[in-house]
Design a protein around this motif. Structure first.
Motif, PDB file in Angstrom:
ATOM      1  N   UNK A 273      -3.033   0.856   6.588  1.00 39.06           N
ATOM      2  CA  UNK A 273      -3.532  -0.058   5.559  1.00 39.06           C
ATOM      3  C   UNK A 273      -2.381  -0.760   4.862  1.00 39.06           C
ATOM      4  N   UNK A 274      -2.633  -1.973   4.468  1.00 31.81           N
ATOM      5  CA  UNK A 274      -1.656  -2.684   3.660  1.00 31.81           C
ATOM      6  C   UNK A 274      -2.373  -3.788   2.897  1.00 31.81           C
ATOM      7  N   UNK A 275      -2.531  -3.561   1.603  1.00 29.95           N
ATOM      8  CA  UNK A 275      -3.282  -4.504   0.777  1.00 29.95           C
ATOM      9  C   UNK A 275      -2.399  -5.639   0.243  1.00 29.95           C
ATOM     10  N   UNK A 276      -1.120  -5.591   0.552  1.00 31.96           N
ATOM     11  CA  UNK A 276      -0.217  -6.596  -0.018  1.00 31.96           C
ATOM     12  C   UNK A 276      -0.217  -7.903   0.782  1.00 31.96           C
ATOM     13  N   UNK A 277      -0.013  -8.985   0.055  1.00 27.69           N
ATOM     14  CA  UNK A 277       0.297 -10.237   0.728  1.00 27.69           C
ATOM     15  C   UNK A 277       1.733 -10.141   1.234  1.00 27.69           C
TER      16      UNK A 277
END
Lengths: 381, 379
Positions: free
Chosen positions: A1-5
């Motif tokens: 997972x990676x929620x960052x822009x």
């Protein structure tokens, strides 16, 4: 997972924001009063290369993904909905059919110049009697030798007065409802094309929506998108999810702007001896706004990301559009409450947000139709 | 950006989902009706390693992340809130202080067996006059040589009657408000500790909630977690995790309520067609699905941020606020779709409706959370 822009995406957001603040923001009043977006502003957007965001490099595009395009939509709408709506037409609905289904020659003649801002396009679907119920449209396109002859009337056509070509939905089989629809490329300078009156409206006042008439307009047969009759409905469906997600991003931009300005105002406005931000009734309004914005932002970028992954977004596109629409309407309402009487003053941006947010109720499908779509999807699951 | 769960997270979810479908969903209604804690199921969950998800292998845990913990809470809550809340308590509030501040001896004696499901640990914070305003607690801990002597009455203590050890909030400085709070380990067998009767309540009925009475209860000074006057700060260290956990439980309940409503709407015939064919019903379902989707993304993101080492109290509070309100609206809408059957005890929907209220309370009421969000917005 990676929620960052990614840093690239953050930088792009900054670029769009600075561009809008510098070139568009100072002109808002002029545009609202004149009820139009001047062509030099449309031109400046072109110079940034924004019209080509979604398109591959071979046509002069930037080969960006849907996350980037959603960022563009959000930041443009954070400044002004009218310009954002016009830009979206050029980036998406007005040019997408040529890119996907046009001939090589049509791409050279229309798509390449459009991405440079040398030509403009828009989409023509709605008619006086066919809005949500698109199958009820009455414009017809009848084959006549190597040509089609188009007759009918369109309405709510964004930027009709300022464009060079139209993507037009018309019936090749008037009896067949949705399935009788096909999509055509119609140049504005074809004899029989006539732009009618501008619709005086309260929402996105400067976007410029017009009636449009076709009287025995003849176009070559290769202007039918998709190569054969009876495919228009499918072609249309292929773009609907894109429109929903990016329309949702427009709503997010308005919500963000309304929230930021409300926050600033509550810090400055003094009542009963202290800034109104110190009152729970104000703080909790702002907290509620931010909760909805955070949730909406996640939904929208999740949907955009899914598109970029090639995953289905039938439900995600509809839910994010539905959610942000209801959220932004609550947010602009609360913003005008926070501003009190000033919320009604045209000197304040919030009164514009209050009006423009209602655009979300209609663009990319009314809320009722979107709910029908979500319901149909969850029943399938 | 990457919204995908890792393979490990996906496997954990499907493992728990399987357990819930096979072992929790079938007896859930009866568990609620009898109002008796499902000790066997709880132990089974321990045997499956669920209590150690958040803890390292050296204490018998599996070293999982907060996203995994969230997924487990969500799946369990889909089956039974009473069980899910008990498991969450055991995994987080009931054992976290021992893990973070306990001595090695305490960890071996209590944490390791708790992770195996052989001992139960819970937290005791609330008092009859101190809920949201925790600084108003009156339980005191007075130092006496190598001991502390605790006096006071704790309310709303989860599993008070069953727990083997308690993490108790008490004041070492009665005048100091929040800052005077410290956290103590109190084992059940300590003289002076007694348990009042369980509170009869509307929701989460199988999870006993009662009173913990401390009368000159003497504990060794190493049972103070951390230094004196650090209790509030230490508590804050897990508040974000508690809120994300409550958000996860809300997701599970929301899914259960929506799933039941979709199924019922497709089966129930009125005016000669399934009621799902009426817009008034199908649009409710669409509303519910939309809210659930939004809540999900908020909760997972808040959990993920903790795992990245960048916990965000504002976002965790938002996730809890939004998800718990979502669960309540979904339970409400679901019961409307079921109409009269929505309050028939025969159907699960009435249980969801009752259990959802619990989500509004633990981890901060909505009213308190909005204040916290506003505070973190710099207001």
């Amino acid at each position: 997972m990676d929620f960052n822009f990614t840093p690239e995406q953050e930088l792009f957001r900054q670029t769009v924001r600075e561009f809008a603040d510098r070139y568009i923001r100072p002109r808002i009043k002029e545009m609202e009063e004149g009820q139009d977006v001047p062509q030099d502003i449309m031109q400046q957007i072109a110079e940034q290369g924004f019209y080509g965001l979604r398109y591959p490099e071979e046509w002069g595009g930037q080969a960006g993904d849907n996350v980037m395009f959603a960022i563009f939509a959000e930041e443009m709408a954070r400044c002004t909905m009218s310009v954002a709506a016009r830009a979206m037409m050029q980036c998406l609905m007005g040019t997408d059919f040529i890119h996907k289904y046009g001939t090589e020659e049509q791409k050279r003649e229309f798509l390449i110049p459009a991405l440079k801002g040398e030509k403009y396009g828009t989409m023509c679907m709605t008619e006086p009697a066919g809005g949500t119920d698109l199958g009820a449209m009455q414009t017809v396109a009848m084959r006549d030798g190597d040509e089609y002859v188009i007759n009918g009337q369109k309405t709510w056509i964004t930027g009709a007065h300022a464009v060079d070509f139209f993507t037009v939905a018309a019936k090749t089989d008037p009896e067949a409802g949705f399935r009788g629809i096909d999509i055509f490329l119609v140049e504005k300078d074809r004899p029989g094309v006539e732009v009618g009156k501008k619709i005086d409206k309260s929402i996105a006042r400067a976007s410029g929506c017009y009636d449009l008439f076709f009287a025995d307009v003849r176009i070559p047969a290769d202007h039918l998108f998709g190569g054969e009759e009876g495919k228009g409905f499918y072609l249309l469906r292929s773009i609907l999810n894109d429109i929903r997600v990016h329309t949702a991003a427009l709503g997010l931009g308005i919500a963000q702007a309304a929230y930021e300005e409300s926050l600033e105002y509550t810090k400055q406005r003094i009542a009963f001896g202290r800034p109104i931000i110190k009152y729970q009734a104000m703080r909790h309004k702002l907290a509620k706004m931010l909760v909805e914005i955070e949730a909406a932002r996640l939904m929208i970028y999740y949907a955009a990301w899914r598109m970029d992954q090639g995953l289905s977004v039938n439900i995600e596109a509809a839910t994010c559009k539905y959610f942000i629409t209801e959220a932004v309407l609550r947010i602009v309402d609360d913003a005008t409450r926070i501003f009190g009487a000033y919320g009604a003053s045209t000197d304040m941006n919030v009164e514009r947000y209050f009006r423009d947010a209602r655009w979300l109720l209609y663009g990319a499908g009314t809320q009722t139709i979107i709910l029908d779509i979500i319901a149909a999807e969850i029943e399938k699951q | 950006m990457d919204f995908r769960f890792t393979e490990e997270q996906g496997l954990l979810r499907s493992g728990v989902a399987d357990f819930v479908d096979r072992e929790v969903v079938p007896p859930a209604a009866q568990i609620d009706e009898e109002g008796r804690f499902p000790v066997e199921l709880f132990k089974k969950a321990g045997g499956l390693g669920y209590f150690g998800i958040r803890y390292p292998e050296e204490y018998g845990g599996s070293g999982g992340d907060n996203v995994m913990f969230a997924l487990m809470c969500e799946e369990l809550a889909r089956g039974s809130m009473s069980l899910a809340a008990a498991v969450a308590m055991q995994c987080l509030m009931g054992t976290n202080f021992i893990y973070r501040f306990g001595t090695e001896e305490q960890k071996q004696r209590l944490l390791v067996p708790a992770i195996r499901g052989e001992k139960m640990g819970v937290i005791a914070m609330t008092e009859s006059d101190a809920g949201s305003d925790l600084g108003a607690i009156k339980t005191t801990a007075v130092r006496d040589g190598d001991s502390y002597i605790l006096n006071g009455r704790k309310m709303w203590v989860t599993s008070a009657a069953l727990a083997d050890f308690f993490t108790v909030a008490a004041k070492t400085d009665l005048e100091a408000g929040f800052r005077g709070i410290d956290m103590f380990l109190v084992e059940r067998e300590r003289p002076g500790l007694s348990v009042g009767k369980d509170i009869a309540k509307m929701g989460v009925r199988a999870l006993g909630t009662g009173e913990l009475i401390l009368e000159d209860c003497r504990i060794p000074s190493e049972n103070l977690f951390g230094q004196e006057a650090t209790g509030f700060r230490n508590l804050q260290g897990i508040l974000g995790e508690i809120r994300v956990m409550m958000g996860s439980l809300s997701l599970g309940l929301g899914r259960a309520a929506l799933g039941a409503a979709v199924k019922y709407a497709q089966e129930r015939i009125q005016f000669e067609r399934p009621i799902a064919k009426f817009q008034a019903i199908s649009h409710k379902l669409a509303d519910m699905a939309t809210e659930l989707e939004a809540a999900r993304l908020l909760v997972y993101r808040a959990a993920w941020l903790i795992d990245q080492g960048t916990p965000d109290m504002k976002l965790a509070s938002m996730a809890k606020l939004f998800a718990s309100e979502m669960a309540n609206r979904l339970a409400d809408n679901s019961s409307r779709i079921f109409a009269s059957y929505g309050f028939a005890m025969e159907y699960d929907v009435q249980r969801y409706f009752r259990d959802a209220r619990f989500l509004l309370l633990g981890g901060g009421t909505s009213e308190i959370l909005r204040g916290i969000i506003a505070y973190h917005m710099g207001l």
